[in-house]
Every structure is written in structure tokens, then in C-alpha cells.
Enzyme design. Structure first.
Site, PDB file in Angstrom:
ATOM      1  N   LYS A   1       0.854  -1.189   0.000  1.00  0.00           N
ATOM      2  CA  LYS A   1       0.000   0.000   0.000  1.00  0.00           C
ATOM      3  C   LYS A   1       0.891   1.242   0.000  1.00  0.00           C
ATOM      4  CE  LYS A   1      -3.792   2.062   2.736  1.00  0.00           C
ATOM      5  NZ  LYS A   1      -4.647   1.874   3.940  1.00  0.00           N
TER       6      LYS A   1
ATOM      7  N   SER B   1     -10.186  -0.203   6.967  1.00  0.00           N
ATOM      8  CA  SER B   1      -9.435  -0.148   5.708  1.00  0.00           C
ATOM      9  C   SER B   1      -8.848  -1.485   5.279  1.00  0.00           C
ATOM     10  CB  SER B   1      -8.322   0.894   5.808  1.00  0.00           C
ATOM     11  OG  SER B   1      -8.874   2.189   5.827  1.00  0.00           O
TER      12      SER B   1
ATOM     13  N   SER C   1      -9.427   2.021   2.909  1.00  0.00           N
ATOM     14  CA  SER C   1      -8.498   2.694   2.016  1.00  0.00           C
ATOM     15  C   SER C   1      -7.420   1.770   1.427  1.00  0.00           C
ATOM     16  CB  SER C   1      -7.793   3.830   2.761  1.00  0.00           C
ATOM     17  OG  SER C   1      -6.988   3.325   3.824  1.00  0.00           O
TER      18      SER C   1
END
Length: 625
Positions: A227, A323, A299
Site C-alpha cells: 500500500k 481499511s 483505504s
């Protein structure tokens, strides 16, 4: 998320800009009642001024006193207000400015972590350090498939066996997954940076070590993605935000360092919602491979979608509140949100130091276990991290466990675990704290604002990708008094105590995306494994049908520092089911199904060249995106 509109007014005092028609009495009052500090007026009754009354009487009362209504603190008389004004001007503001200058001039919370450390421990006993690795199961008889598509959807353990037995090289695997990343990213919008040059360098090193007889373990030579809030030297770390899209941090994140030591090969930095919020980022909006007309949520959007689409064998994401759980559930992958503090966060953009967690997205719970084994442990630069002694998930005797199931549990999971000898019992968590979201919002938003104070003060929030998200929340956070932030932490403590007393089973099964459980689980710091359990048809499919699907998942929750129990139960379930092995229909939606809105190559990928290589970068070397 809560929202609001802030309208500054001009007062004669240089230290304050406040809003008249926005207030926070409910959350503040709830926290005070839980902490035993209900606000009262001089008459003995709690009665905050209405915004209209405040505006009507602006010429009759002190404007500062009137403005205190949005702090739920308009109970001071004029003499006390004057003392506050003088004290704030002479003491508070100089101290605040000195602190900001010292630690808040750089955004992201990468330096100077808070030493107010959250501890999720439920017992007073000392947690022993982890002293040995998990016993990775040995797979025999694994043969290399003929097609690259079949290779791409093998588990980490299966790919590791192919590398160990020299049926495939790390360089070959790296080529396969880079090809898939580039091919499917045009639809999924999950990649920020292809780390191609770095990947081939690491893959070559892995192959050379194996040729010399050095095998690092099941992650040796396995490609993966990070990420893009996780820093890698000489790679862009954009945080998904147009404000930081050219940012290169000379920081090696702890989790990246551990995966590199385990022999894993970084092939891409993957999309994150801007500043780790939802799935909208400066390059687009990440889509769900199982139904590419809908978005992945966030996210950790890129890690979830890329793993689901077979673009990487596994990926690393993060969670502050939802997330990991939400995108894993939407994209139909297995993922672990570990115990708070189990994985170090040095080099990772920070939202909240008492909520942020790092975890893996994988094809299976066994893969999650392997990844956790590699990244688990104390990070010397992260005060919240710790060494915890987890039992080996591969060796847990699940027949000794009592597992509860909530009303929203997937009953197939309950039945299968019961058939394997687990004692399954109806269960309910009992607690009186009824505003977990409010506690979480106070905690998360104030902490986030501390890490992006300069971003807000400089007006960079005006350029944020989704104005109804962080900009609104962090403006509201500016007027949360410190005392009420502390009251929220006290209310959080009460919630944790009640959950601890109510958690009378070894684990429980329940909906992984129920918002109350997401907030509660993150406040408590408990681990959860998100497990695919099936699929349903999409709503309103084309007349002739579609292969697109809506995923069904469940969560397996365990107490803090008992991740091994949740993982063992998930592995037991997946040992007799195939839901986690299904492949999304990106290439074949159905004979008469198509996506109406065409998806073209994003500008940021068609024209940008991004160098990304550890050590010295040879002149002219670059990766075209």
C-alpha cells in the site's frame, strides 16, 4: 463519517476563529457522562445555547463566551472568560506554536511519535516475546501449471514450493505478475508505481541465493505489493494524494525491511485512498475485480483489488477503522487485521498512533499466517509495537476451543467448524457504551490533524480529492477540546473493560463489515480474519446474465494477542471449502455483459516515468508507467 460545515467569523481576538452554527454537544456530553463528568450550568442543569440564540445575542454577551458554545463550554462568566483570554494569549499560544515548530512542520506523522501509548492487553500478566517461527506446513507433489493464469492464482505456499523445488524462478514469477499488473490495472486502477527495476534486482538475488543453497523460507522470491503509504527508499510514496504525488521519502519502512529479509520481491506500490481514506486517489478510483462497475472501498483498495485479480500473490495494507476489513470483504480475499501493536509501523503514514495496524491480503488464511510470521514483532522506532508470543496457528488444536457465533454469522462457517470438533455456542457481546463511532472519530480525527496540522494550516486541504472527507473532518477536529479528547479515551477504556468481561469464548464469528463491530474492534485492538464464504448474483444483472458477483464474507474475531486462534479457525474452514480459490471474471463477464462506461489508460500511467531502485540508480534507468 460525520460531516459538517464550518463558517469562520472575525473576532477581535487573534487566537480564535470559531463557527457559530456547528457544535459537538452530543459526543462531548456522551463521553462526559461515561466518565462521570457531565457538564452543568450555574443553575445545575446542562443547557447549551442553541446556535440561533447565540447569533441573536451576539451584541448582548461576550462574543468569546458565545463562541465557547461550539466547545460545549459556555458556562464561564465574563470574569473567567477574560482570564481565559489572557492565559491563552500569554501561555497557551506560545507553547502551542513552540510544539508545532518542534514536531509538526512535516506532514504524515513519520517522525516524533507520541509516547502516550495504547496498550490492548486484557490481563496484567507479562506477554512473552516471540522466540520461534511458525511451523510452515510442507507441501508435497505441487506441480507447475502449464498456464500463467493458473500460476497467478496459486497460494504463496504453493508458489514457494515451486521456487524451492526449482520448477520456476523468482524472475519468471516477477515477469508474470508485472505483466498482470500492467494488463489489468487499466481496468482496476490499483497501481501507483511499478517497481520493475527493483523487482528484477531482488528476484535475481533470490535466484542466486537459491542456486548457492541458501533458502530463506516460504517467501523466498515471492512477488508482492505494498500500500502506497508504506515508504521504500528511492520510490515515490504518494499517500494517494495529488499534494504528495511526487514525494520520495528516504525511509525504509519496518514492514518492507522484514519482507525483504524474508526474500520477498516488491513489484508495485499499490493504490490507497487519498491520505488513507476510502478508494478515491489522485490517479482514479480503484474497482472491485468481482464486479468492475463498483468500487473496491478503502483505504487499502489497491492491495485488496490486486490480490483478488491475481495481480500479486499477496499485498500489505493497513487499517485504522475498516481499511482492511471493507476492501477485503468487497473484493473477496482473505485478510488479517492483526492485534494492535503486533506489526511495527515505522515508515508508514500515520492517521492515529493508537489505532493504525498493518496486515496482509492473501488468497488463504494459511498465507496470512506465513506473512504474519515474517512481519510480526517489535519495531524499535514504534513505541506501540511489541513482541508477542503467539502460539503456532498451524499447531492449534481447535477441538479444545469454544467459539461463539453472533446473529449475523455465516452459518456455513458455524456448521463446518462444528463438524471439525469445535464447540460452537450462540453468543452476544454485552456492553453499555453506545457510541463507539463517536469515540473512534474523536480519537482518529484529532490524531490525524496532529499529523497533518501543517497541511491544513497551509490550505493544502483545498486540493484534496474528495472535499467531503478529510477536509471536513479535520476542520471539525480543530475544535475538539483536549479535555474532551481525554474523556473519549476514558470512555474507550470503559468500552474495553466491558468487552473483556463479555468475551467469554475463545473466538466468535460475525459480520466483518458491520460498522459497530468495525469501530469496536479497532478501539479494542482485537484481531479479525476476513474469510470469503460465497457469492451471490449482482443486483440488476443484464437480461442474459453476468458472471460478475457480489462476494459474501464473514469475520473470525479473537481477543488481543490471540491472532493464532482466529487464523487456525479460518484455516480449518478453508481446508474443506473452495470459496477463497475462486477467480473474478475480469476477462469474461458473460456472453452479453459489458461495462457501459469505457475505462481508458489514466494519464498518470501513460506518461509518467518513475525511478525506483535501492542503492545507486544508474543514469537513465527508469520504469515507464
Amino acid at each position: 463519517m460525520l460531516g459538517g460545515v464550518l463558517l469562520p467569523i472575525s473576532l477581535s481576538l487573534p487566537w480564535i476563529r470559531l463557527l457559530y452554527y456547528f457544535c459537538l454537544p452530543f459526543l462531548i456530553s456522551s463521553n462526559r457522562l461515561l466518565a462521570g463528568t457531565g457538564a452543568v450550568m450555574d443553575s445545575g442543569e446542562y443547557s447549551p445555547k442553541s446556535n440561533g440564540e447565540c447569533l441573536e445575542k451576539i451584541n448582548e454577551v461576550s462574543p468569546v463566551k458565545c463562541a465557547f458554545a461550539i466547545f460545549d463550554a459556555d458556562f464561564f462568566n465574563d470574569t473567567k472568560i477574560a482570564e481565559i483570554e489572557q492565559g491563552a494569549t500569554e501561555l497557551n499560544i506560545p507553547i502551542s506554536r513552540a510544539n508545532r515548530k518542534l514536531v509538526a512542520s512535516v506532514n504524515g506523522g513519520l517522525h516524533d511519535p507520541s509516547y502516550l501509548v495504547f496498550n490492548p492487553e486484557w490481563r496484567n500478566e507479562q506477554v512473552q516475546s516471540k522466540t520461534k517461527r511458525f511451523s510452515c506446513p510442507s507441501l508435497s507433489g505441487i506441480q507447475r501449471p502449464e498456464g500463467e493464469e493458473d500460476i497467478a492464482f496459486m497460494t504463496v505456499l504453493e508458489l514457494g514450493e515451486l521456487i524451492k523445488t526449482k520448477q520456476i524462478t523468482s524472475e519468471e514469477l516477477t515477469r508474470i505478475f508485472l505483466h498482470r499488473l500492467k494488463r489489468y490495472n487499466l481496468v482496476v486502477e490499483a497501481v501507483v508505481t511499478y517497481t520493475e527495476e527493483l523487482a528484477y534486482k531482488q528476484a535475481k538475488e533470490a535466484d542466486e541465493m537459491l542456486a548457492q543453497g541458501r533458502y530463506l523460507g516460504p517467501l523466498h522470491g515471492i512477488p508482492y505489493g505494498l500500500k502506497d503509504i508504506i515508504s521504500v527508499p528511492q520510490c515515490k510514496t504518494t499517500w494517494g494524494s495529488k499534494t504528495f504525488k511526487d514525494q520520495v521519502l528516504d525511509i525504509e519502512a519496518s514492514v518492507y525491511k522484514k519482507l525483504k529479509s524474508a526474500g520477498a520481491v516488491l513489484v508495485a506500490k499499490l493504490a490507497t485512498g487519498s491520505l488513507a481514506y476510502d478508494d478515491i486517489w489522485f490517479g482514479g478510483r480503484t474497482r472491485n475485480p468481482w464486479n468492475i462497475e463498483e468500487y473496491s472501498t478503502g483505504s487499502s483498495s489497491g492491495p485488496a483489488a490486486s490480490t483478488s485479480a491475481g495481480m500479486v500473490p499477496f499485498a500489505i495494507g493497513s487499517e485504522t477503522c475498516g481499511s482492511i476489513t471493507y476492501p477485503a470483504a468487497r473484493c473477496g480475499v482473505t485478510a488479517l487485521r492483526p492485534t494492535f501493536g503486533a506489526v511495527g509501523r515505522t515508515g508508514v503514514m500515520s492517521i492515529s498512533e493508537s489505532l493504525d495496524k498493518i496486515g496482509p491480503f492473501c488468497r488463504s488464511a494459511a498465507d496470512c499466517t506465513i506473512i504474519l510470521d515474517a512481519i510480526l514483532g517489535k519495531d524499535p522506532d514504534d513505541p506501540s509495537s511489541k513482541d508477542i508470543s503467539l502460539d503456532d496457528p498451524f499447531s492449534v488444536d481447535i477441538t479444545n476451543l469454544t467459539v461463539g457465533y453472533l446473529d449475523d454469522a455465516e452459518m456455513e462457517v458455524v456448521r463446518i467448524l462444528e463438524s471439525k470438533g469445535v464447540k460452537m455456542v450462540p453468543f452476544k457481546l454485552n456492553y453499555t457504551v453506545n457510541h463507539a463511532q463517536g469515540i473512534l472519530n474523536f480519537t482518529m480525527d484529532v490524531d490525524m490533524l496532529a499529523h497533518f496540522d501543517e497541511w491544513q494550516r497551509s490550505g493544502e486541504d483545498d486540493f484534496y480529492e474528495a472535499q467531503d472527507q478529510w477536509p471536513v473532518e479535520l476542520r471539525r477536529a480543530r475544535v475538539i477540546p483536549a479535555v474532551d479528547y481525554v474523556q473519549a479515551q476514558r470512555a474507550r477504556g470503559k468500552l474495553i473493560r466491558e468487552i473483556r468481561e463479555s468475551f467469554t469464548v475463545d473466538a466468535f464469528i460475525g459480520n466483518a463489515t458491520d460498522w459497530e463491530k468495525v469501530c469496536l474492534g479497532n478501539l479494542v485492538g482485537m484481531p479479525v480474519v476476513i474469510v470469503p464464504t460465497g457469492f451471490t448474483k449482482i443486483s440488476n444483472p443484464p437480461p442474459d446474465g453476468s458472471r460478475r458477483r457480489t462476494t459474501i464474507t464473514t469475520g473470525i474475531y479473537a481477543p488481543p494477542n490471540h491472532d493464532h486462534i482466529a487464523l487456525a479457525l479460518a484455516m480449518a474452514y478453508q481446508s474443506v471449502t473452495e470459496h477463497h480459490r475462486q477467480r473474478p471474471p475480469i476477462d469474461d463477464l458473460g456472453p452479453n455483459d459489458f461495462i457501459v462506461d469505457s475505462i481508458s489508460t489514466p494519464d498518470y500511467l501513460s506518461s509518467q516515468t518513475i525511478p525506483c531502485l535501492e542503492g545507486s540508480v544508474p543514469s537513465g534507468s527508469a520504469v515507464t508507467m
